[in-house]
Design an enzyme around this catalytic site. Structure first.
Site, PDB file in Angstrom:
ATOM      1  N   CYS A 192     -26.371  -9.481  -2.953  1.00  0.00           N
ATOM      2  CA  CYS A 192     -26.210  -8.808  -1.658  1.00  0.00           C
ATOM      3  C   CYS A 192     -25.762  -7.355  -1.844  1.00  0.00           C
ATOM      4  CB  CYS A 192     -25.187  -9.551  -0.800  1.00  0.00           C
ATOM      5  SG  CYS A 192     -24.895  -8.807   0.824  1.00  0.00           S
ATOM      6  N   CYS A 204     -20.736  -7.423   6.206  1.00  0.00           N
ATOM      7  CA  CYS A 204     -20.523  -8.396   5.126  1.00  0.00           C
ATOM      8  C   CYS A 204     -20.684  -9.823   5.638  1.00  0.00           C
ATOM      9  CB  CYS A 204     -19.135  -8.219   4.519  1.00  0.00           C
ATOM     10  SG  CYS A 204     -18.765  -9.414   3.216  1.00  0.00           S
ATOM     11  N   ASP A 242       0.837  -1.200   0.000  1.00  0.00           N
ATOM     12  CA  ASP A 242       0.000   0.000   0.000  1.00  0.00           C
ATOM     13  C   ASP A 242       0.875   1.255   0.000  1.00  0.00           C
ATOM     14  OD1 ASP A 242      -2.351   1.471   0.052  1.00  0.00           O
ATOM     15  OD2 ASP A 242      -2.471   1.481   2.235  1.00  0.00           O
ATOM     16  N   CYS A 282     -18.694  -1.407   6.502  1.00  0.00           N
ATOM     17  CA  CYS A 282     -18.967  -2.228   5.326  1.00  0.00           C
ATOM     18  C   CYS A 282     -18.409  -3.635   5.490  1.00  0.00           C
ATOM     19  CB  CYS A 282     -18.423  -1.565   4.054  1.00  0.00           C
ATOM     20  SG  CYS A 282     -16.633  -1.364   4.015  1.00  0.00           S
TER      21      CYS A 282
END
Length: 369
Positions: free
Chosen positions: A204, A261, A147, A257
């Site tokens: 979903c 899930c 990253d 989020c």
């Protein structure tokens, strides 16, 4: 004769020995990802992350980013702390219902993953070089990423079988959810690619519905300018006023989020103590965090990803959360404590801090309307 397939098998074992959870191999042709990247940039969804636009299509062209790259070794490292119970998601939701508790994203409660993952990927790359035939080892070139550069990490993860791109834009795995970090080793050796993973999100839309600020503007489309993780970490200026009440008590990052899930019921615990939750970064009270001096902030966040935002942005974030706590209608004693803490920073040298403190103090009025 060099057996590339057997070599990858060895790489997987060396990776496990280093605490990595999974290894894959991707090619460098990502041309079909370029239109989506350009559309995202043109929409301005990257916000103030100017480096994303500056690097442009280099993100989708590994061989341009690191000349000579032929293959990309992808890696996954789980980070859910080993001591978390099976009800960890319910526990995290409960934190968000306690307005005086400071909520830091799960991944940031331990050691900085950039350091942990980069060190292990570096060791893996060195082990790879040692195992190559002498004639190949001499010319072996690699570069490690965690990253830390313009790399399409999720795209590479999907192509190499690490996981598929979820509708929340994060990588997802059927056996491990999304609670993991991604890293890559760009190499100039041709290695057999691993099988890509198909999507299993189906119909979903739980993550889209759960986003507190509506940052997920559609499946696979994130407007970073509305994302709490972006606002509390990457964004340097004032947090947009309309978004402040939506942030609740989240002061560094957001896990909503991921918490919602269904696949994260399979999230795996990490074997690494590096990601154990530090005292002060899990379960602390907002007032306590707000009263940290800069020296104390630096001491308590040493070695964590939180330190990179600095004390000023830390106070900005916590001030917003304190204002939101006042708006819930606190018990009188708690309201007094929060108000006094905010007033202690009302004349802070930073205009950014002063403005957010002023806004926070006004939020008591919201609870009476």
């Amino acid at each position: 004769m060099f057996d590339a397939a057997q070599f990858v098998t060895h790489v997987r074992q060396w990776a496990r020995d280093l605490g990595l959870s999974q290894i894959g191999v991707a090619g460098v042709d990502l041309r079909d990802a370029e239109p989506g990247l350009l559309a995202w940039l043109e929409a301005g969804f990257h916000g103030e992350m100017d480096y994303m636009a500056r690097h442009g299509l280099k993100r989708a062209r590994p061989a341009e980013l690191v000349p000579g790259t032929i293959s990309v070794v992808t890696a996954r490292m789980d980070y859910l702390p080993a001591r978390r119970t099976d009800d960890w998601r319910a526990e995290e939701w409960a934190r968000l219902e306690r307005p005086l508790e400071a909520v830091v994203s799960l991944y940031a409660r331990g050691r900085d993953y950039h350091k942990v993952l980069r060190q292990r990927l570096q060791k893996l790359a060195e082990r790879m070089q040692q195992a190559l035939p002498a004639q190949d080892a001499d010319g072996f070139a690699y570069r490690v990423f965690t990253d830390s550069a313009p790399v399409l990490e999720v795209e590479l993860a999907q192509r190499s079988g690490i996981g598929w791109r979820g509708k929340h834009t994060l990588a997802l795995d059927r056996d491990g959810g999304s609670m993991f970090f991604l890293g890559e080793i760009f190499v100039n050796v041709a290695l057999p690619t691993t099988v890509a993973v198909s999507s299993h999100c189906g119909a979903c839309t739980a993550c889209l519905m759960a986003c507190p600020t509506g940052a997920l503007v559609g499946p696979y489309r994130l407007d970073a300018r509305r994302c709490i993780s972006y606002l509390t970490i990457e964004h340097a200026g004032p947090i947009p006023v309309p978004l402040r009440p939506l942030m609740g008590n989240r002061i560094y990052g957001c896990d909503d989020c991921q918490l919602v899930c269904p696949w994260n019921k399979f999230a795996r615990r990490t074997p690494l103590p590096d990601f154990d939750e530090r005292s002060g970064l899990s379960g602390s009270r907002l007032v306590e965090c707000f009263l940290w001096s800069e020296t104390e902030f630096l001491q308590r966040t040493e070695g964590t990803p939180i330190r990179r935002i600095g004390h000023e942005r830390w106070l900005r974030n916590v001030a917003v959360a304190l204002g939101n706590a006042l708006a819930t209608g606190l018990a009188p004693a708690d309201a007094v404590q929060v108000t006094q803490a905010l007033q202690s920073r009302a004349e802070h040298p930073s205009p950014l801090v002063r403005e957010h403190v002023s806004w926070a103090l006004q939020q008591a009025l919201r609870s009476s309307t």
